[in-house]
Design a protein around this motif. Structure first.
Motif, short mmCIF file in Angstrom:
data_model
loop_
_atom_site.label_atom_id
_atom_site.label_comp_id
_atom_site.label_asym_id
_atom_site.label_seq_id
_atom_site.Cartn_x
_atom_site.Cartn_y
_atom_site.Cartn_z
N THR A 1 -3.20 -0.40 3.86
CA THR A 1 -3.09 0.21 4.90
C THR A 1 -2.07 1.79 4.43
OG1 THR A 1 -2.08 -0.19 7.17
CG2 THR A 1 -1.37 -1.54 5.04
N ASP A 2 -1.89 2.68 5.45
CA ASP A 2 -0.66 3.36 5.29
C ASP A 2 0.11 3.47 6.91
OD1 ASP A 2 -2.01 4.50 6.83
OD2 ASP A 2 -3.14 6.27 5.90
N LYS A 3 -0.09 2.56 7.52
CA LYS A 3 1.02 1.88 8.21
C LYS A 3 0.35 2.66 10.02
CE LYS A 3 3.00 -0.80 7.10
NZ LYS A 3 3.04 -2.07 6.57
N GLU B 1 -2.75 -4.66 2.23
CA GLU B 1 -2.15 -5.23 3.73
C GLU B 1 -2.17 -7.03 3.13
OE1 GLU B 1 -3.26 -4.50 8.28
OE2 GLU B 1 -4.88 -5.29 7.03
N THR C 1 -6.65 0.99 8.57
CA THR C 1 -6.71 0.16 7.68
C THR C 1 -8.05 0.50 6.90
OG1 THR C 1 -5.01 -1.34 8.95
CG2 THR C 1 -6.67 -2.24 7.15
N SER D 1 -5.91 6.30 6.60
CA SER D 1 -5.93 7.43 7.73
C SER D 1 -6.59 9.54 7.37
CB SER D 1 -4.11 7.67 8.48
OG SER D 1 -3.31 7.69 7.80
#
Length: 160
Positions: free
Chosen positions: A82-84, A66, A87, A46
């Motif tokens: 990913t960092d939630k 992921e 992605t 992000s």
């Protein structure tokens, strides 16, 4: 009122400091200039999207691999980090670390290209269930995904 001290001893100290200060400043400046290419910044997916990392600049991209994103084509592997929140697709040519798997923490060093795809030159995976790179843990904490000690064993649990 004179600018120089009256004492010859104090005047000598002032001359020595006045002579050493520019030399020291030039040495520090040259050192920083020489190290500019050795500095590698860390980003989560992000952060990399919002800060628009320039193409070709070597950075580290960290997060979780992921689930279901790892695809192997010979010695080329593509996966998503990913960092939630966001992605990023990563392409890597070579052998992955033995502990690399989906759902685990990973740090990939490489560069973004003009299209925004990330090409990794090195992939680092965590070495046991309690370790995670500090940058990845900090990024997960910042995004509210940190579970901390006592949480179920997941890719980011158990790190202090």
């Amino acid at each position: 009122m004179a600018l120089l001290p009256k004492s010859p001893k104090a005047r000598r100290r002032l001359y020595v400091v006045a002579a050493i200060a520019p030399v020291l400043a030039v040495a520090v400046g040259l050192s920083l200039y020489a190290m500019r290419d050795a500095v590698v910044f860390f980003y989560g997916p992000s952060q990399a999207q919002t800060q628009h990392v320039p193409p070709g600049r070597v950075v580290r991209l960290g997060g979780l691999v992921e689930q279901g994103s790892v695809v192997r084509h010979g010695d080329v592997v593509t996966f998503a980090v990913t960092d939630k929140v966001a992605t990023t697709k990563v392409t890597y040519r070579g052998d992955l670390p033995d502990l690399f798997r989906e759902g685990q923490g990973v740090v990939a060093q490489g560069a973004f290209d003009a299209s925004g795809a990330f090409t990794a030159t090195q992939v680092l995976a965590k070495h046991d269930e309690t370790y995670m790179p500090r940058e990845v843990a900090d990024a997960l904490k910042a995004n509210g995904e940190w579970r901390g000690a006592g949480a179920p064993k997941t890719a980011y649990a158990g790190v202090r």
